[in-house]
Every structure is written in structure tokens, then in C-alpha cells.
Design a protein around this motif. Structure first.
Motif, PDB file in Angstrom:
ATOM      1  N   SER A  93       0.839  -1.208   0.000  1.00  0.00           N
ATOM      2  CA  SER A  93       0.000   0.000   0.000  1.00  0.00           C
ATOM      3  C   SER A  93       0.869   1.251   0.000  1.00  0.00           C
ATOM      4  N   THR A  94       2.019   1.198   0.677  1.00  0.00           N
ATOM      5  CA  THR A  94       2.945   2.341   0.693  1.00  0.00           C
ATOM      6  C   THR A  94       3.549   2.553  -0.685  1.00  0.00           C
ATOM      7  N   THR A  97       0.780   3.987  -2.872  1.00  0.00           N
ATOM      8  CA  THR A  97       0.447   5.349  -2.460  1.00  0.00           C
ATOM      9  C   THR A  97       1.479   6.342  -2.977  1.00  0.00           C
ATOM     10  N   TYR A 251      -8.276   4.156  -6.474  1.00  0.00           N
ATOM     11  CA  TYR A 251      -7.150   4.073  -5.521  1.00  0.00           C
ATOM     12  C   TYR A 251      -7.284   2.837  -4.640  1.00  0.00           C
ATOM     13  N   ILE A 255      -5.021  -0.740  -4.718  1.00  0.00           N
ATOM     14  CA  ILE A 255      -4.295  -1.254  -3.559  1.00  0.00           C
ATOM     15  C   ILE A 255      -4.712  -2.698  -3.270  1.00  0.00           C
TER      16      ILE A 255
END
Length: 265
Positions: A93-94, A97, A251, A255
């Protein structure tokens, strides 16, 4: 760790974009200088050429922004850098992002540079008055101000391209789930994702129109007839809301898909 990932993503994207920024600014300056010699036919011709190049590079900035962001995503997640990326002590997820934020930041700066080039190349008291008078007509009709109208247009265009970026990310993730023709499928999925935004947007407006005759006027009113100003304003607000909603939806979908794992080249 997000800040470090974002730093490298932005460095990769801006490495090429800055070149287009500088070229466009330079030709915008040339356009401004050449148009100042209004007594020379040859310099006026050169000014028109410089103006055409300036405008073409504005489109190039947007196109290369889109392509550079997507290229970074593919290279970093599926290409040569993917083995290092997936061994970093950070969550998926990082990683995503970082790509998401870099796409928003770079597209916003691209819009600002384009706006700057327009000001450099074409700003004058006469042009400003023409613009103000033209926009004032729309501002009065829309019951708004000229500044609000310009900011609204800037925001809508920014959201439009940001939505395209996110639809592209989703397309890449879905396309690379396959074992063959990954890029072809990524392009197809990306196009379908963006097309879905348009279809659902129209469908939502139509459904609302079933309960609101004024909104339904957008579908029933002849092109030669004038649609109520209030209806146009509500449609714009609804459009902005839909764009933001789809950006958020893509988004979270991305993810979720990304966390399931990727097939690296």
C-alpha cells in the motif's frame, strides 16, 4: 519510508518533464518577445511559429506526464527494478500510495507550468481585458466571479487528467495479471476504465434527472435551446464529485489488487 519512495518516483518523472517545462517556457518567452515587434511582417510570422510550438509543447507536457507516470509504475513494479522494489521492507500500500501521490503532484505542477506559459506568451492589458470581459459574461450568467470561474476550470481539467492517470494505473494492474500481451491488455483495460467513468457519470446524471425535471433537461433539451444556468452549475458540481469519487474508488481497488501480488517480468 513513503517520503523516500515518493522522492525517487518524483525524481524519475521530473527528470524528463523538467526538459519539457523549460522548452515550453523558453518558447513562451520567444513568443512574447516576437509579438512585441508588431511592425515587422517576418517577425510576426516567426511569432506565430513560436506560438504554435508553445501550444504544442503544452499538449506534450500533459502527454509525457501521463506516459512518464505510467512508465515509472511499470518499470518499478514489473520491470528491472521490480525485484528490488518488492524486497523493500515496506507494505504494498505504501508503494502504490507513492505512485498515486507522485501522479497527483506532477500533474498539478504540469497544469501550473502550462498556466505560466500562457501568461508569459499572451499576457497583455488588452488580452487581459478581452479575457475578463469574456469570462465576466459567463461569470455573470453562472452567478459567480471571474476568479472562481478560472479556478473551477483549472480544477476540473486537473481532475480530468488525474482520473485518466488512475484509470491507467488500474489498467496496468489488471493487464499485468495475464501471462501474455500485458501491455496491450493494460491499454485496453485502461481505456475501458476511463470509458466506464464517462458511462456511469451520464447514467448517474440521468437517474437524478428522473427525480429532477431540471436535470433531465440536459437530455431532453434541443442543442439549439438554452439550458438553465442553475442546471449547468449543478451538473458541474456533480461532475467534480463524480471525478473525485472515481479517483478514490480506483485508488482503493488498485491497492486491493496490488496486495494480491504481481507477476514480474
Amino acid at each position: 519510508m513513503l517520503s523516500k519512495c515518493l522522492k525517487y518516483d518524483l525524481k524519475y518523472i521530473y527528470k524528463l518533464l523538467i526538459v519539457f517545462y523549460l522548452i515550453d517556457i523558453v518558447f513562451a518567452i520567444f513568443t512574447r518577445i516576437l509579438f512585441s515587434f508588431d511592425n515587422s511582417f517576418m517577425l510576426h510570422i516567426l511569432a506565430l511559429i513560436a506560438s504554435g510550438i508553445t501550444i504544442s509543447f503544452m499538449f506534450s507536457i500533459v502527454i509525457n506526464n501521463l506516459m512518464r507516470v505510467w512508465a515509472r509504475f511499470v518499470k518499478n513494479v514489473y520491470g528491472d527494478e521490480s525485484y528490488l522494489t518488492h524486497t523493500l521492507p515496506i507494505s504494498k500500500s505504501t508503494i502504490y500510495t507513492s505512485k498515486f501521490l507522485s501522479s497527483i503532484i506532477t500533474m498539478f505542477t504540469s497544469m501550473l507550468v502550462i498556466l505560466l506559459c500562457i501568461v508569459i506568451a499572451y499576457y497583455s492589458k488588452e488580452n487581459l481585458e478581452v479575457l475578463k470581459n469574456t469570462l465576466q459574461i459567463f461569470a455573470t450568467v453562472m452567478n459567480s466571479t471571474t476568479i472562481k470561474l478560472i479556478l473551477t476550470a483549472f480544477f476540473v481539467i486537473f481532475l480530468e487528467f488525474t482520473t485518466i492517470l488512475q484509470a491507467g494505473f488500474t489498467g496496468i494492474l489488471l493487464g499485468h495479471k495475464s501471462n501474455n500481451l500485458r501491455m496491450v491488455k493494460s491499454i485496453v483495460y485502461g481505456y475501458l476504465n476511463y470509458l466506464l467513468v464517462g458511462v456511469i457519470s451520464v447514467l448517474i446524471i440521468y437517474i437524478i434527472g428522473l427525480f429532477n425535471p431540471n436535470i433531465m433537461a440536459l437530455f431532453s433539451t434541443n442543442i439549439n435551446n438554452v439550458v438553465a444556468v442553475d442546471v449547468v452549475k449543478k451538473s458541474l458540481v456533480l461532475g467534480v464529485f463524480i471525478y473525485i469519487t472515481f479517483i478514490c474508488i480506483y485508488y482503493f481497488i488498485d491497492i486491493k489488487v496490488f496486495k494480491k501480488g504481481v507477476n514480474v517480468d
